[in-house]
Design a protein around this motif. Structure first.
Motif, short mmCIF file in Angstrom:
data_model
loop_
_atom_site.label_atom_id
_atom_site.label_comp_id
_atom_site.label_asym_id
_atom_site.label_seq_id
_atom_site.Cartn_x
_atom_site.Cartn_y
_atom_site.Cartn_z
N GLU A 8 0.84 -1.42 -0.06
CA GLU A 8 0.02 0.01 0.03
C GLU A 8 0.90 1.28 0.05
N LEU A 9 0.57 2.20 -0.88
CA LEU A 9 1.48 3.30 -0.82
C LEU A 9 0.69 4.46 -0.01
N GLN A 10 1.18 4.80 0.88
CA GLN A 10 0.56 5.66 1.73
C GLN A 10 1.45 6.90 2.12
N LEU A 11 0.62 8.05 2.74
CA LEU A 11 1.08 9.16 3.50
C LEU A 11 0.72 9.40 4.76
N PRO A 12 1.30 10.19 5.41
CA PRO A 12 0.95 10.42 6.70
C PRO A 12 -0.42 11.16 6.88
N LEU A 13 -1.00 10.76 7.95
CA LEU A 13 -2.54 11.38 8.01
C LEU A 13 -2.58 12.78 7.85
N SER A 14 -1.35 13.37 8.32
CA SER A 14 -1.43 14.84 8.57
C SER A 14 -1.24 15.30 7.05
N GLU A 15 -0.80 14.69 5.98
CA GLU A 15 -0.64 15.11 4.77
C GLU A 15 -1.89 14.73 3.79
N ARG A 16 -2.78 14.22 4.21
CA ARG A 16 -3.92 14.05 3.18
C ARG A 16 -4.68 15.33 2.90
N ALA A 17 -5.52 15.36 1.61
CA ALA A 17 -5.64 16.31 0.95
C ALA A 17 -6.84 17.19 1.59
N GLU A 18 -6.81 18.53 1.33
CA GLU A 18 -7.78 19.30 1.96
C GLU A 18 -9.17 18.85 1.33
#
Length: 107
Positions: free
Chosen positions: A82-92
């Motif tokens: 799974e390619l992930q980002l930290p939750l803090s970087e999710r799109a607005e």
């Protein structure tokens, strides 16, 4: 709670120089782009940081080339990740919109 949000899943290797075909799970156009750093969560729960070098559509997939992944054998361990980002970087989101994950547990 998981501190990451999944943007895509690696489906298979693609090409001979380390590219992978991915299934995108983000509704945000062009969310996965050159220069973006993502975290690849393998099926054994090991995590690896990767930087997208290039991205382009191909048939039903998006193809990604990661920096330092330069052969099929380099790319094979990424299949299923799974390619992930930290939750803090999710799109607005637009005003009035909510992420489904934020509704889990609500009555």
């Amino acid at each position: 709670m998981n501190d990451f949000v999944t943007l895509a899943r690696v489906v298979k290797t693609q090409g001979r120089v380390g590219e992978v075909a991915i299934e995108v799970h983000s509704d945000v156009p062009d969310r996965l782009h050159a220069g973006l750093k993502v975290s690849a969560l393998a099926q054994d729960n090991n995590r690896r940081e990767l930087k997208i070098e290039d991205a382009w559509p191909h048939k039903d997939w998006l193809v990604l080339k990661f920096a330092g992944v330069d052969s099929i054998s380099d790319a094979e361990p990424l299949v299923g990740s799974e390619l992930q980002l930290p939750l803090s970087e999710r799109a607005e989101l637009e005003a009035g919109s909510t992420y489904v994950r934020d509704l889990v547990g609500c009555a």
